[in-house]
Every structure is written in C-alpha cells, then in structure tokens.
Design an enzyme around this catalytic site. Structure first.
Site, PDB file in Angstrom:
ATOM      1  N   SER A  22     -15.861  53.052 -94.207  1.00 57.13           N
ATOM      2  CA  SER A  22     -17.480  52.847 -94.410  1.00 57.13           C
ATOM      3  C   SER A  22     -17.517  52.736 -95.867  1.00 57.13           C
ATOM      4  CB  SER A  22     -17.890  54.160 -93.850  1.00 57.13           C
ATOM      5  OG  SER A  22     -19.111  54.200 -94.105  1.00 57.13           O
ATOM      6  N   TYR A  79     -18.439  63.287 -94.627  1.00 55.83           N
ATOM      7  CA  TYR A  79     -18.115  61.974 -93.937  1.00 55.83           C
ATOM      8  C   TYR A  79     -17.608  61.211 -94.770  1.00 55.83           C
ATOM      9  CZ  TYR A  79     -19.388  57.658 -91.454  1.00 55.83           C
ATOM     10  OH  TYR A  79     -19.341  56.221 -91.118  1.00 55.83           O
TER      11      TYR A  79
END
Length: 237
Positions: free
Chosen positions: A136, A149
């Site tokens: 990501s 995350y």
C-alpha cells in the site's frame, strides 16, 4: 498460467481475478467464508474460463496449505501467487490503538502472506513462477491513525525483496504493488474505516485528483505476473 488470488472476492482482488481470467489464466479465488468468492468464480466461468472458489482463512497454517494444494489438485501446477488478503480495521492514534486490533493486522496482513508464500514456493520453483504482494501507499509514506496498517504493508515490501534475492536462483520472481487511493469501499468514509479527514487527504494527494479504479491496479498485476516482466523482481510498484 494457473494463479491463486487471496482476498479475491471484492474490490481490487475481484478485479485481479477478472483481469487474469480475461488473459487466459486459471484462477483459485480465495476469501473468507461469507465473502462472495463463488460469485466471482461463477462470473469467470460464465465467460468460458476456469475458476474455483476456495474459502479459508489463509492466516491459519492448514487453510493456507489447503489453498495452495487446491491449485495443484485442480490445475496441476501453480504459476502465480497473488497475496491480496488483508485488513484495515480502525482509526486511532498509536497510543490509543487497541492491542487486539494490532494483533489482527499482523495476522491477516503479514502472517497470511508469509504462509501462502511458504507453501507456494516449492510449486513456483517448478514453473519458474512469481509471487506478488499487495502492499500500500501506506507502506511507503506511513498511515496516520492506523500506523500498524502501514507497518504491516512496509513489511511486505521488505519480505518480497528478500524472497526475490533468495529465490532468483530458482527462476522465481517476487514483487510488491502499492496502490494509492482506489475506488473501493475502503476509501469512502460512508463504507470504510477512513474518516472524513483521511478521505480528504487521500483525494488531494493524487495528481489526478480522483481515486484510481480497481481495474487500473489489476492491469499492473497482470503485467508483473506475465512473461513480459521476466526481468522484474524485487521491485515495489
């Protein structure tokens, strides 16, 4: 080619499955029980391609192993592993981030990719195949109010670089893709874990001033998985 796509039931994962099938690949569509993976597999089969839905939590050793073995059982080989399973659960500053939520991020974002790669590599060596992990933008720039995350996604980049160097002797490639804000429920404040402030930052940070589409991301996966990318390994896209 025969491919496994974990997290293949919705969003980018679904788009990857459809793109790969369009290009002629045979697909194992993996997701958790209750995910619409059979709908995705059925849509692929309706287009005259091969797909099998395999439900299972691939952060668990036996279920990850079963998912890999399903590809061998149905297709006789494995050419491509797409580690797309992952979660983004809460928005909280680091000192207020619940420990149980941290553990879940490690389990579903890190452990699942490790287990799937571990069990797939013996078969990928036979086909000189490749593995691609879904990282990501958060793994490059960090993610405020969800720092674990971003941390798990950065792990995947280092993991793939290590696998790339380690497995090159067997002809296996390993790469990572880091999408920015893509038009899925995750990036909308009404349906995802992002709040209004983060949603505004996501949109303002892109040169085009819009979300990307899952199909645009799937196109990059298809290139990296293909023989056209035969000299691309250890890269973060």
């Amino acid at each position: 080619k025969a491919a496994i796509v974990t997290g293949g039931g919705t969003g980018i994962g679904e788009a990857i499955c459809m793109k790969f099938a369009h290009e002629g690949a045979k697909i194992i569509v993996n997701g958790l029980a209750g995910d619409p993976i059979e709908d995705v597999a059925a849509a692929i089969r309706s287009r005259g391609r091969e797909a099998v839905a395999v439900a299972g939590d691939v952060s668990l050793e036996e279920q990850a192993k079963h998912c890999v073995e399903a590809a061998i059982e149905h297709f006789g080989k494995l050419d491509v592993l797409i580690n797309h399973a992952g979660i983004l659960l809460v928005n909280a500053e680091t000192d207020e981030f619940p420990l149980d939520q941290f553990d879940l991020h490690i389990r579903h974002n890190v452990r699942s990719a490790f287990l799937m790669t571990k069990f797939a590599l013996p078969y990928l060596r036979e086909t000189k195949g490749n593995v691609i992990c879904a990282s990501s933008e958060a793994g490059v720039n960090g993610q405020p109010r969800s720092t674990p995350y971003g941390g798990t996604k950065a792990f995947l980049q280092a993991f793939m670089m290590g696998v790339a160097v380690e497995q090159a002797q067997y002809g296996v490639r390993a790469n990572c893709i880091c999408p920015g804000p893509i038009d899925t429920p995750w990036t909308h404040k009404e349906t995802g874990p992002v709040d209004e402030k983060i949603e505004e930052v996501l949109l303002s940070s892109t040169p085009f001033g819009r979300r990307g589409t899952p199909e645009e991301v799937a196109n990059v996966y298809a290139f990296l998985a293909s023989d056209q990318a035969s000299f691309v390994t250890g890269a973060t896209w």
